[in-house]
Design an enzyme around this catalytic site. Structure first.
Site: not given
Ligand code: PLP
Length: 406
Positions: A122, A199, A202, A225, A363
């Site tokens: 992402h 990260d 997900q 999430k 994204c």
């Molecule tokens: N990393 C991953 C794999 C994501 O799916 C997302 C959000 O969709 C993020 C990071 C960013 O999360 P946040 O917008 O809650 O900071």
């Protein structure tokens, strides 16, 4: 047992109608819905005890401070970290990545150094690393994925070298749904002396996590999430690493003494929590974690695997569909294209049928570039979704094809 009807009543939004139709909420990878326990907790705090934390001497302030610090302990036990000092509250995964990217680069990154990031990240776990590399004259390198959406871990030994300062990788890809083999990745990286930032945005909501056993150096996730509120997130770091890193934001609550000549910073975890913390969000996040534990995380997992089987079998029969991400080990994420149909058109038609999915680049532009496409449709389900919602999606796709192609 898993009483789905009762569980769905815990999530009021799921009973909503859109355009007069029953909502089928299949955009859970973007954000999950909240159980009443979370909604009620936020309301209860604002109604009964709201007060700023850590600095008050009065009853309400002490109550909120206690709730906030218990939430920290709750998160610690949920992810099985060694110590609550290793749990930093942030506003979300993005903020957690930025915190480490900034702080780590200030301390360790020199011109010519390298940071290795996977191709399926992402943007939140890519752009911060890229930008600090630009600032420090370091180089960002890419760990590619194959056509199934699996990371090319066979290339890791080649890509990691004495200049590599950190490896950043997701637990689960938000586009491909692939559950990355972190055990192997972490072992290889550590063999090269390279710390790993995971990260978990997900991943944390789908699988049990044991941060001591998994040996991640850093781990991040977002409250929204995992059935908690927006605006709250977590950064975990091994205590030894966090101790060595400088703060990245300055202000109240992160200091132990201040004069015009110098400032001494607070101990962990407050060193990284400048300003008024989101004590309401943190406490409500604790409720979300309690909720999941009460449901039983193994039951949640089993239910999600059943839905996966059902949904992927049904989707694979849709004429003209191409599914992106066909790894064996996947969460409930299906990103796809229908032959001759623009994803935005699909999204709009499905929406009018009450089916909420995501469309676009998700994204993750490097993933789009990998496949030479401009966007995708993404349906994502979790334990509270039903077979009939998956059926509605399949019927919806049939209608999309008829409307666009006939
Ligand atoms: N990393 C991953 C794999 C994501 O799916 C997302 C959000 O969709 C993020 C990071 C960013 O999360 P946040 O917008 O809650 O900071």
């Amino acid at each position: 047992m898993f009483d789905l009807e009762k569980i769905r009543q815990d999530f009021p939004v799921l009973g909503e109608r859109v355009y007069g139709r029953k909502l089928a909420y299949l955009d859970n990878a973007a954000t999950t819905q909240k159980p009443l326990a979370v909604i009620d907790k936020e309301r209860e705090i604002y109604e009964k005890c709201n007060s700023n934390i850590h600095r008050g001497v009065h009853k309400l302030s002490n109550l909120c401070t206690e709730m906030y610090e218990s939430a920290r302990e709750r998160v610690r036990s949920f992810v099985k970290a060694k110590s609550a000092s290793e749990i930093i509250f942030t506003s979300g995964t993005t903020a957690s990545v930025n915190l480490v990217a900034y702080s780590f680069s200030e301390k360790y990154l020199k011109p010519g150094d390298e940071i290795l990031v996977s191709e399926s990240e992402h943007h939140s776990n890519l752009v911060p690393w890229q930008q600090i590399c630009f600032r420090k004259g370091a180089k960002i390198r890419m760990l590619p994925f194959d056509e199934e959406g699996c990371l090319r871990i066979d290339l890791l030994d080649e890509l990691l070298n004495e200049r590599t300062k950190l490896l950043a990788v997701a637990q689960v890809s938000n586009v491909l749904g692939t559950v990355n083999p972190l055990d192997t990745i972490v072992k290889i990286a550590h063999r090269h002396g390279v710390p790993v930032f995971v990260d978990g945005a997900q991943g944390v909501q789908h699988a049990d996590i044991d941060l001591v056993a998994s040996d991640f150096d850093f781990y991040a996730f977002s409250g929204h999430k995992i059935y908690g509120p927006t605006g709250i997130g977590v950064l975990y770091g091994k205590e030894r690493l966090l101790e060595e890193l400088p703060p990245w934001q300055y202000g109240g609550d992160m200091v132990s003494s201040v004069s015009f000549a110098e400032t001494r910073f607070a101990e962990l975890p407050l060193k990284f929590e400048a300003g008024t913390a989101n004590y309401v969000g943190a406490t409500a996040l604790g409720e979300a974690l309690d909720y999941l534990d009460k449901l039983g995380r193994d039951k949640i997992h089993a239910r999600e695997m059943e839905l996966n089987d059902y949904a992927f079998t049904a989707l694979s029969k849709v004429p003209g569909i191409r599914i992106f991400g066909t790894a064996k080990d996947k969460t409930g994420i299906a990103s796809f294209l229908l032959d001759g149909v623009h994803p935005a058109d699909a999204g709009e038609i499905l929406d009018k049928m009450g089916i909420a999915v995501r469309v676009g680049q998700l994204c993750a532009e490097p993933v789009m570039r990998h496949y030479g496409i401009n966007g995708l449709v993404r349906a994502s389900w979790v334990f509270y979704n039903t077979y009939s919602e998956i059926d509605a999606l399949i019927e919806g796709l049939d209608k999309v094809r008829k409307m666009v192609l006939d």
